[in-house]
Design an enzyme around this catalytic site. Structure first.
Site, short mmCIF file in Angstrom:
data_model
loop_
_atom_site.label_atom_id
_atom_site.label_comp_id
_atom_site.label_asym_id
_atom_site.label_seq_id
_atom_site.Cartn_x
_atom_site.Cartn_y
_atom_site.Cartn_z
N TYR A 56 -22.03 10.15 19.51
CA TYR A 56 -21.90 11.58 19.77
C TYR A 56 -20.50 12.04 19.33
O TYR A 56 -19.57 12.14 20.12
CB TYR A 56 -22.11 11.91 21.24
CG TYR A 56 -23.41 11.44 21.83
CD1 TYR A 56 -24.53 11.17 21.04
CD2 TYR A 56 -23.54 11.26 23.21
CE1 TYR A 56 -25.72 10.75 21.59
CE2 TYR A 56 -24.74 10.83 23.77
CZ TYR A 56 -25.81 10.57 22.96
OH TYR A 56 -26.99 10.14 23.53
N GLY A 200 -36.82 19.34 27.84
CA GLY A 200 -37.45 19.57 26.54
C GLY A 200 -36.51 20.14 25.51
O GLY A 200 -36.88 21.03 24.75
N ARG A 201 -35.26 19.63 25.46
CA ARG A 201 -34.21 20.11 24.57
C ARG A 201 -33.90 21.59 24.80
O ARG A 201 -33.49 22.31 23.88
CB ARG A 201 -34.55 19.83 23.10
CG ARG A 201 -34.88 18.37 22.83
CD ARG A 201 -34.94 18.05 21.35
NE ARG A 201 -35.55 16.75 21.11
CZ ARG A 201 -34.94 15.58 21.27
NH1 ARG A 201 -33.69 15.55 21.69
NH2 ARG A 201 -35.58 14.44 21.05
N SER A 205 -36.48 26.28 29.93
CA SER A 205 -35.39 27.07 30.51
C SER A 205 -35.69 28.54 30.28
O SER A 205 -36.67 28.90 29.61
CB SER A 205 -34.05 26.70 29.87
OG SER A 205 -33.97 27.23 28.56
#
Length: 320
Positions: A56, A200-201, A205
Site C-alpha cells: 500500500y 463492498g468497496r 454506504s
C-alpha cells in the site's frame, strides 16, 4: 466495544477493526491527514485492530499507521503483509520475507508486528516453507501471529501444519459470500476470519456514485459491480437495505457490518475510511444486534450476494 478472539494462539481484538489501505491507495488521491484523524478517532472508540501492508504505497501506508498509533502502540494490534514485488510479481521466499519484515518494522516504528500475513499465495514457494520462515520470526520476537490472505482449504491446512495460522483475510460482505464455503475448514483448524472490503468497496454506504464520477485512479471506475447492469441492481439492493437499516436506527453501512458480526464470533471486519465521522459510524456498528428476523429481512433483499464479480477476471485470486 466487544472483544473477539481470532484463532487458537491468543489473538484478541476489537470486534470492528480498521483497514488503512484506502488512505494511501486505490481510491483516488491519498489523504494522510484525514486518515490519521480516522485512525485516532477509531482508537478513541476502542477499535484496536489496524491493518496495513507493504504494497500500500510501498511503505507509505505503514509509515502513516506508525505515526497514527505512536502514542498508543501497546494498546493496538497491528497487521501488515508481505509477498508482492514492485513489478507486480509474487515473492514469499524466506529471505524476502525477512527483508520485508525488517522494512515494515522500520516503517511502522515498532519492535514487533502483531499479525503478519502472506498477502497472496506464491505458487513458486511451498506454503510450508513460508509458514516455517514466519515461525522463525515469531520465535525471534519480531512477529506474534501468522495470517494468510486469499488462501484456499488445502493451502490453509498445509500452512497450519507447519506453523499455526491465526487468521484468514479475504473479501466478505453482503455483496460477496464465496468465503462461506471455507467456513468448515476455518472451524476445523480454529482459524479466525478478517473480512476486507466489508462494505463492498464503499457500495454499501450512503455515498455510492456511478463509476464515471470517481477519479481516474480509483479502482471503482473499473470494478464489475459498478458496470452498467450490475450497478443498477446493486443500487436497488442498497436502497432496500438502507430503508431496513433506518427501522433499526442505523445506517446501511452499520447494518452491513452488523450482519458480518452476526455470521460468527470468529469474524472481525476491517472497514476503511479517511473520515473521522465515518470511522465513528463504523465503530458504532458493533452496538447493533440483529435478530433472526432481521437477518431474514436482509436475506430477502440480497439472498446470495451482489451483482458483478469482486475483481476483474485478471485480478481474481485462485483458492487451492
Amino acid at each position: 466495544m466487544q472483544q473477539r478472539t481470532l484463532g487458537g494462539q491468543g489473538l484478541t481484538t476489537s470486534a470492528i477493526g480498521f483497514g488503512a489501505m484506502g488512505i494511501s491507495a486505490a481510491y483516488g488521491p491519498a489523504d494522510e491527514e484525514g486518515g490519521l484523524a480516522a485512525i485516532r478517532r477509531s482508537r478513541e472508540l476502542s477499535v484496536t485492530f489496524i491493518d496495513t501492508a507493504e504494497v500500500y504505497g510501498w511503505g507509505e501506508n505503514e509509515r502513516l499507521v506508525g505515526r497514527a498509533v505512536a502514542g498508543f502502540r501497546d494498546e493496538v494490534v497491528i497487521a501488515t503483509k508481505f509477498g508482492h514485488t514492485r513489478d507486480v510479481g509474487l515473492d514469499s521466499r524466506p529471505e524476502h520475507i525477512r527483508t520485508v519484515v525488517d522494512s515494515s518494522l522500520r516503517n511502522l516504528g515498532v519492535d514487533h508486528i502483531d499479525v503478519l500475513y502472506q498477502h497472496r499465495v506464491d505458487p513458486a514457494v511451498p506454503v510450508e516453507e513460508m509458514a516455517g520462515a514466519v515461525g522463525e520470526l515469531v520465535r525471534a520476537g519480531k512477529v506474534r501471529f501468522l495470517g494468510l490472505s486469499e488462501a484456499g482449504p488445502e493451502t490453509l491446512r498445509r500452512a497450519h501444519g507447519a506453523h499455526p495460522v491465526s487468521v484468514l483475510q479475504t473479501e466478505y460482505s453482503l455483496f460477496e459470500r464465496d468465503v462461506e464455503r471455507l467456513f468448515p475448514v476455518l472451524a476445523e483448524l480454529g482459524i479466525g476470519l478478517v473480512p476486507y472490503s466489508p462494505l463492498g468497496r464503499g457500495f454499501l454506504s450512503a455515498s455510492v456514485r456511478p463509476a464515471a464520477e470517481y477519479a481516474a485512479d480509483d479502482w471503482r471506475r473499473g470494478d464489475p459491480r459498478w458496470q452498467p447492469g450490475a450497478y443498477e441492481k446493486n443500487l436497488d439492493a442498497v436502497r432496500g437495505l438502507t430503508a431496513f437499516a433506518a427501522t433499526k436506527g442505523a445506517t446501511v453501512a452499520q447494518l452491513a457490518l452488523a450482519w458480518l458480526l452476526a455470521q460468527g464470533e470468529h469474524i472481525v471486519p476491517i472497514p476503511g475510511t479517511r473520515s473521522a465521522a465515518r470511522a465513528e459510524e463504523n465503530a458504532r456498528a458493533a452496538d447493533l444486534v440483529l435478530t433472526p428476523d432481521d437477518l431474514d429481512a436482509v436475506r430477502a433483499v440480497l439472498p446470495s450476494g451482489g451483482h458483478g464479480a469482486r475483481y476483474r477476471a485478471e485480478h481474481m485470486p485462485t483458492w487451492i
